[in-house]
Design a protein around this motif. Structure first.
Motif, PDB file in Angstrom:
ATOM      1  N   ARG A 155      -0.714  22.429   6.553  1.00  0.00           N
ATOM      2  CA  ARG A 155       0.082  21.623   7.474  1.00  0.00           C
ATOM      3  C   ARG A 155       0.801  20.532   6.692  1.00  0.00           C
ATOM      4  NH1 ARG A 155      -4.817  18.772  10.956  1.00  0.00           N
ATOM      5  NH2 ARG A 155      -5.510  17.256   9.413  1.00  0.00           N
ATOM      6  N   VAL A 156       1.880  20.038   7.271  1.00  0.00           N
ATOM      7  CA  VAL A 156       2.687  19.001   6.624  1.00  0.00           C
ATOM      8  C   VAL A 156       2.287  17.656   7.221  1.00  0.00           C
ATOM      9  CG1 VAL A 156       5.037  18.181   6.221  1.00  0.00           C
ATOM     10  CG2 VAL A 156       4.567  20.634   6.267  1.00  0.00           C
ATOM     11  N   VAL A 157       2.043  16.671   6.343  1.00  0.00           N
ATOM     12  CA  VAL A 157       1.516  15.367   6.757  1.00  0.00           C
ATOM     13  C   VAL A 157       2.487  14.271   6.314  1.00  0.00           C
ATOM     14  CG1 VAL A 157      -0.342  13.717   6.294  1.00  0.00           C
ATOM     15  CG2 VAL A 157      -0.881  16.122   6.687  1.00  0.00           C
ATOM     16  N   THR A 158       2.696  13.269   7.175  1.00  0.00           N
ATOM     17  CA  THR A 158       3.532  12.121   6.815  1.00  0.00           C
ATOM     18  C   THR A 158       2.678  10.870   6.736  1.00  0.00           C
ATOM     19  OG1 THR A 158       5.405  13.091   7.976  1.00  0.00           O
ATOM     20  CG2 THR A 158       5.558  10.747   7.471  1.00  0.00           C
ATOM     21  N   ASN A 159       2.848  10.127   5.638  1.00  0.00           N
ATOM     22  CA  ASN A 159       2.190   8.824   5.473  1.00  0.00           C
ATOM     23  C   ASN A 159       3.282   7.763   5.584  1.00  0.00           C
ATOM     24  OD1 ASN A 159       0.374   6.747   4.689  1.00  0.00           O
ATOM     25  ND2 ASN A 159       0.965   6.988   2.546  1.00  0.00           N
ATOM     26  N   PHE A 160       3.219   6.945   6.651  1.00  0.00           N
ATOM     27  CA  PHE A 160       4.244   5.907   6.820  1.00  0.00           C
ATOM     28  C   PHE A 160       3.888   4.689   5.980  1.00  0.00           C
ATOM     29  CE2 PHE A 160       5.168   8.550  10.476  1.00  0.00           C
ATOM     30  CZ  PHE A 160       6.551   8.565  10.445  1.00  0.00           C
ATOM     31  N   ASN A 161       4.909   4.110   5.344  1.00  0.00           N
ATOM     32  CA  ASN A 161       4.739   2.998   4.401  1.00  0.00           C
ATOM     33  C   ASN A 161       3.797   3.433   3.288  1.00  0.00           C
ATOM     34  OD1 ASN A 161       6.416   1.335   5.934  1.00  0.00           O
ATOM     35  ND2 ASN A 161       4.712   0.806   7.271  1.00  0.00           N
ATOM     36  N   SER A 162       4.279   4.393   2.506  1.00  0.00           N
ATOM     37  CA  SER A 162       3.480   4.995   1.446  1.00  0.00           C
ATOM     38  C   SER A 162       3.709   4.229   0.154  1.00  0.00           C
ATOM     39  CB  SER A 162       3.929   6.454   1.286  1.00  0.00           C
ATOM     40  OG  SER A 162       3.052   7.154   0.461  1.00  0.00           O
ATOM     41  N   ALA A 163       2.600   3.803  -0.482  1.00  0.00           N
ATOM     42  CA  ALA A 163       2.722   2.997  -1.697  1.00  0.00           C
ATOM     43  C   ALA A 163       2.819   3.900  -2.913  1.00  0.00           C
ATOM     44  CB  ALA A 163       1.509   2.084  -1.822  1.00  0.00           C
ATOM     45  N   HIS A 164       3.730   3.557  -3.822  1.00  0.00           N
ATOM     46  CA  HIS A 164       3.755   4.225  -5.127  1.00  0.00           C
ATOM     47  C   HIS A 164       3.383   3.163  -6.159  1.00  0.00           C
ATOM     48  CE1 HIS A 164       5.746   7.284  -7.965  1.00  0.00           C
ATOM     49  NE2 HIS A 164       4.816   6.590  -8.578  1.00  0.00           N
ATOM     50  N   ASP A 165       2.086   3.188  -6.502  1.00  0.00           N
ATOM     51  CA  ASP A 165       1.498   2.138  -7.340  1.00  0.00           C
ATOM     52  C   ASP A 165       1.507   2.617  -8.783  1.00  0.00           C
ATOM     53  OD1 ASP A 165      -0.006   0.025  -8.295  1.00  0.00           O
ATOM     54  OD2 ASP A 165      -1.911   0.845  -7.593  1.00  0.00           O
ATOM     55  N   THR A 166       2.443   2.104  -9.601  1.00  0.00           N
ATOM     56  CA  THR A 166       2.572   2.652 -10.951  1.00  0.00           C
ATOM     57  C   THR A 166       1.572   2.050 -11.930  1.00  0.00           C
ATOM     58  OG1 THR A 166       4.272   1.007 -11.362  1.00  0.00           O
ATOM     59  CG2 THR A 166       5.022   3.194 -10.745  1.00  0.00           C
ATOM     60  N   ASN A 167       1.028   0.850 -11.625  1.00  0.00           N
ATOM     61  CA  ASN A 167       0.109   0.266 -12.610  1.00  0.00           C
ATOM     62  C   ASN A 167      -1.327   0.220 -12.108  1.00  0.00           C
ATOM     63  OD1 ASN A 167       0.486  -1.617 -10.708  1.00  0.00           O
ATOM     64  ND2 ASN A 167       1.120  -3.278 -12.055  1.00  0.00           N
ATOM     65  N   ASP A 168      -1.626   0.996 -11.058  1.00  0.00           N
ATOM     66  CA  ASP A 168      -3.016   1.199 -10.612  1.00  0.00           C
ATOM     67  C   ASP A 168      -3.771  -0.075 -10.249  1.00  0.00           C
ATOM     68  OD1 ASP A 168      -2.669   3.855 -10.966  1.00  0.00           O
ATOM     69  OD2 ASP A 168      -3.499   3.916 -12.974  1.00  0.00           O
ATOM     70  N   ASN A 169      -3.070  -1.114  -9.781  1.00  0.00           N
ATOM     71  CA  ASN A 169      -3.829  -2.323  -9.397  1.00  0.00           C
ATOM     72  C   ASN A 169      -3.938  -2.460  -7.885  1.00  0.00           C
ATOM     73  OD1 ASN A 169      -1.215  -2.950  -8.809  1.00  0.00           O
ATOM     74  ND2 ASN A 169      -1.223  -4.971  -9.740  1.00  0.00           N
ATOM     75  N   LEU A 170      -3.491  -1.418  -7.148  1.00  0.00           N
ATOM     76  CA  LEU A 170      -3.566  -1.390  -5.680  1.00  0.00           C
ATOM     77  C   LEU A 170      -2.796  -2.544  -5.030  1.00  0.00           C
ATOM     78  CD1 LEU A 170      -7.231  -0.224  -4.983  1.00  0.00           C
ATOM     79  CD2 LEU A 170      -5.136   1.092  -4.773  1.00  0.00           C
ATOM     80  N   VAL A 171      -1.832  -3.099  -5.768  1.00  0.00           N
ATOM     81  CA  VAL A 171      -0.967  -4.149  -5.201  1.00  0.00           C
ATOM     82  C   VAL A 171       0.486  -3.745  -5.443  1.00  0.00           C
ATOM     83  CG1 VAL A 171      -0.193  -6.538  -5.410  1.00  0.00           C
ATOM     84  CG2 VAL A 171      -2.639  -6.012  -5.510  1.00  0.00           C
ATOM     85  N   ILE A 172       1.285  -3.820  -4.384  1.00  0.00           N
ATOM     86  CA  ILE A 172       2.718  -3.549  -4.484  1.00  0.00           C
ATOM     87  C   ILE A 172       3.438  -4.875  -4.277  1.00  0.00           C
ATOM     88  CG2 ILE A 172       4.645  -2.268  -3.477  1.00  0.00           C
ATOM     89  CD1 ILE A 172       2.568  -0.373  -4.573  1.00  0.00           C
ATOM     90  N   GLU A 173       4.293  -5.239  -5.226  1.00  0.00           N
ATOM     91  CA  GLU A 173       5.004  -6.514  -5.097  1.00  0.00           C
ATOM     92  C   GLU A 173       6.438  -6.256  -4.636  1.00  0.00           C
ATOM     93  OE1 GLU A 173       2.723  -9.088  -8.502  1.00  0.00           O
ATOM     94  OE2 GLU A 173       4.299  -7.706  -9.147  1.00  0.00           O
ATOM     95  N   GLU A 174       6.839  -7.033  -3.614  1.00  0.00           N
ATOM     96  CA  GLU A 174       8.220  -6.955  -3.134  1.00  0.00           C
ATOM     97  C   GLU A 174       8.834  -8.343  -3.298  1.00  0.00           C
ATOM     98  OE1 GLU A 174       8.216  -3.468   0.083  1.00  0.00           O
ATOM     99  OE2 GLU A 174       7.925  -5.419   0.988  1.00  0.00           O
ATOM    100  N   PHE A 175      10.062  -8.392  -3.803  1.00  0.00           N
ATOM    101  CA  PHE A 175      10.698  -9.681  -4.101  1.00  0.00           C
ATOM    102  C   PHE A 175      11.886  -9.927  -3.180  1.00  0.00           C
ATOM    103  CE2 PHE A 175       8.532  -8.297  -7.913  1.00  0.00           C
ATOM    104  CZ  PHE A 175       7.914  -9.454  -8.352  1.00  0.00           C
ATOM    105  N   TYR A 176      12.001 -11.181  -2.715  1.00  0.00           N
ATOM    106  CA  TYR A 176      13.110 -11.585  -1.838  1.00  0.00           C
ATOM    107  C   TYR A 176      13.777 -12.831  -2.403  1.00  0.00           C
ATOM    108  CZ  TYR A 176      11.592  -8.479   1.945  1.00  0.00           C
ATOM    109  OH  TYR A 176      11.282  -7.376   2.703  1.00  0.00           O
ATOM    110  N   SER A 177      15.084 -12.958  -2.102  1.00  0.00           N
ATOM    111  CA  SER A 177      15.772 -14.212  -2.443  1.00  0.00           C
ATOM    112  C   SER A 177      15.434 -15.256  -1.379  1.00  0.00           C
ATOM    113  CB  SER A 177      17.288 -13.986  -2.451  1.00  0.00           C
ATOM    114  OG  SER A 177      17.746 -13.898  -1.101  1.00  0.00           O
ATOM    115  N   GLU A 178      15.825 -16.501  -1.635  1.00  0.00           N
ATOM    116  CA  GLU A 178      15.479 -17.557  -0.666  1.00  0.00           C
ATOM    117  C   GLU A 178      16.268 -17.433   0.633  1.00  0.00           C
ATOM    118  OE1 GLU A 178      16.347 -21.309  -2.613  1.00  0.00           O
ATOM    119  OE2 GLU A 178      17.722 -20.207  -3.913  1.00  0.00           O
TER     120      GLU A 178
END
Length: 683
Positions: free
Chosen positions: A293-316
């Protein structure tokens, strides 16, 4: 006394394929059977009659250079662990004897040849040849892919159409897909995929021996769906134009892709993205007899450095910046296959994640899985295969960071958003089934925030930010629809006992599902004053004319930053949204009396939701209903106007079939529709 000869062997194709539930493959020249169950072949003899007392029969079965010789006995006991062949004496016709051949439930998948030898008492030999294709058998309790419920076997093996889910958790979009496993040539191509694989090319004998194991087959297929390490099926592309191939969102089924791959001499088909990779893999596994079966994971993390934290950056001012190697995909699509994991001991059987989208190497090759869903839930990262990678995809935390002049001025942590909904098509119904709880322990909804994961409350649409001095939330008023304004509410609360003056920046950017957003297309700024402990609610809207040119199949990243002018404390709230396009409406003239080989008529209706005229091409397809695809050109249609297109089709297969329509518009957007059609047997 005249000699006994074998004139020919009859494979009794229609009887065997009905018993083995492979009659869907009737367009294949081969006899297609499932392992662990007997099939019948009958011999036509010439000369004298067969004498069970003095004549003996032997069968030699070959897979490549591997073979087994089976004596034909008169005991009808079959064995699930070895090859057997027998004649039933009670129903023995001496001129045309029937032989039952049964394979073990652990036999390898592939194309077999067999020879029948007839040896008379004066040791004269007569011989004849036959062929059959052997698949896994989810109906057989001894098979490692046995799935215990008939409605699940119907859905995960026999169903040749389905729905893939994309979009966002708030606005889940069902995309129809035709798996096409019974279309002409697809079975042969899926078997050839195993032959083209590096494992087979390197060591045929070992590959044939390993093909008894769905864990091995799953890894081979997962690597062969992408072309990164081999002559795989699909080439991925996530940015730029698709001039050299097909835009991934235009594919409607697996058949075209597999056929093009085979006909080009196994050159990769351009282009795929995650849902295309997963859907094609689902086809191959269903063909081979492995429930999938085909499964969808919404808001799927692609963690390249294996620290289980995804950083997103915004301007002010709330513009999302493209700075991180890690990323969150609005959705990511993979497959699950059902199998016993004898290599892992008990408790890890059942659904296994297999992901053919090339992201990270596994044992040196771009493939992923099979990772037991139970092991992902319990974070058993000591087990095979690729559990840490999938665990991060459903469990990482997000840190949203506001930057100003190169400095970090605020960090907001979200432990809820990643893997907030994991779903697959419901068995027997055209809607999604929430399986999030199979992958992760869902917190009990004590606080309003954690109830987002159960999606029962309206909080599923809230993205909050808060600090010592204030809290900010951004809420969509309702799921946005093309042609209507996107309406949302910003709520700001002053948490301190002093009056505050604040700058508010609102910003919208178009984004692809797996990427950082592009430039801002809508923004507004203002100053607001809040009395001590006061809250304010501000209603905002983005009009269709403001978003139509930027958003086709893309999403919108919406963000607000509130800046305390006295302390420069800043708080961010953000939400990613998709705008649902209306479905095409399909009406079938006589939908309760649809039978094979009888002409049917249907009407497809489209109403233009945009604020400008559109034109496009309507494509109609449907495995078992229409041969190939039919295209119609649609003339420019003014805003709000409707157009009808009459289509005809002649069903050629019985059962639940999907009629699919897609309208490719001149404005970089595709409108889809589908209708389930029940084709009944002739009375």
């Amino acid at each position: 006394m005249e000699a006994l000869k074998i004139q020919n062997v009859n494979l009794e194709k229609s009887e065997n394929m009905e018993k083995h539930r492979t009659e869907g493959f009737s367009s294949s020249k081969a006899l297609v059977v499932r392992r662990g169950a007997p099939f019948r072949v009958s011999l036509k003899l010439e000369g004298r009659a067969f004498n069970p007392k003095t004549d003996t029969l032997r069968i030699k079965v070959n897979l490549g250079r591997l073979y087994v010789v089976i004596p034909v006995t008169y005991s009808t006991k079959v064995s699930s662990s070895r090859w057997r062949a027998y004649i039933n004496l009670e129903s023995l016709n001496l001129q045309n004897p029937s032989i039952f051949i049964s394979s073990p439930a652990t036999a390898s998948v592939g194309r077999y040849k067999f020879q029948v030898y007839l040896i008379t008492k004066d040791s004269k030999k007569a011989c004849t040849f036959g062929r059959f294709t052997l698949l896994c058998n989810p109906w057989c309790p001894e098979d490692t892919v046995h799935i215990p419920f008939e409605d699940q076997r119907e859905e995960y093996i026999q169903n040749d159409s389905g729905l893939l889910f994309i979009g966002t958790t708030m606005n889940v979009v069902s995309r129809p897909w035709s798996f096409d496993q019974f279309e002409s040539g697809v079975l042969e191509t899926c078997l050839n995929l195993l032959q083209v694989s590096p494992q087979h090319q390197k060591n045929r004998r070992r590959d044939y021996l390993n093909r008894n194991n769905p864990v091995y087959i799953g890894r081979v297929v997962s690597a062969m769906i992408n072309c990164e390490d081999d002559r795989g099926v699909l080439k991925g592309k996530w940015a730029g134009d698709f001039k050299e191939g097909v835009n991934p969102s235009l594919w409607t089924g697996s058949g075209d892709i597999l056929t093009q791959w085979a006909e080009s001499g196994y050159r990769p088909v351009k282009y795929g993205q995650c849902w295309v990779y997963a859907a094609v893999m689902c086809t191959v596994m269903r063909v081979l007899g492995i429930p999938c079966r085909v499964v969808t994971n919404f808001n799927s993390a692609h963690d390249t450095n294996d620290n289980l934290v995804i950083e997103e950056f915004y301007s002010e001012t709330g513009q999302k910046l493209n700075r991180s190697k890690d990323s969150i995909w609005n959705f990511h699509v993979w497959t699950e296959c059902w199998m016993t994991r004898r290599d892992l001991g008990s408790g890890m059987d059942g659904w296994q994640v297999l992901d053919p989208t090339p992201q990270e190497r596994s044992e040196g090759v771009y493939c992923c899985g099979p990772a037991p869903v139970k092991a992902i839930k319990d974070r058993r990262i000591d087990l095979l295969y690729d559990i840490p990678f999938v665990y991060a995809e459903v469990n990482a935390d997000i840190h949203s960071i506001i930057m100003s002049e190169g400095r970090v001025v605020s960090v907001n942590k979200d432990t809820e958003r990643v893997g907030s909904l994991i779903c697959t098509k419901a068995v027997g119904f055209p809607r999604y089934h929430n399986i999030t709880g199979d992958y992760k322990y869902i917190k009990s909804p004590t606080s309003t925030l954690s109830s987002r994961s159960s999606r029962m409350s309206d909080d599923s649409t809230i993205r909050r930010g808060s600090s010592k001095g204030m809290s900010v939330s951004l809420t969509l008023d309702k799921a946005p629809v093309a042609g209507e304004p996107v309406c949302f509410t910003v709520k700001i609360i002053n948490k301190q006992k002093i009056t505050k003056k604040m700058k508010m920046h609102l910003n919208a950017q178009a984004k692809e599902y797996n990427n950082s957003p592009s430039d801002t297309f809508w923004e507004t700024h203002g100053v607001i004053q809040l009395a001590p402990m006061e809250g304010k609610v501000l209603c905002q809207q983005i009009l269709p004319a403001q978003y139509e040119d930027v958003v086709g199949d893309d999403l919108i990243n919406l963000a607000v930053v509130v800046d305390d002018m006295a302390t420069h404390e800043r708080v961010l709230a953000s939400e990613e949204i998709n705008i649902a396009t209306p479905q095409l409406n399909i009406k079938i003239a006589d939908e309760h009396s649809i039978v094979p080989n009888k002409l049917q008529a249907a009407t497809v209706t489209f109403t233009n939701p945009f604020s400008h005229p559109v034109s496009g091409i309507l494509t109609v397809a449907g495995a078992g209903l229409i041969q190939g695809k039919v295209h119609f050109r649609m003339n420019p249609l003014s805003p709000g106007a409707s157009v009808e297109q009459c289509i005809t089709f002649i069903p050629n297969k019985v059962g639940m079939k999907m009629l699919q329509t897609s309208l490719s518009l001149s404005v970089n957007s595709t409108i889809r529709g589908f209708k389930m059609v029940c084709v009944k047997r002739h009375h």
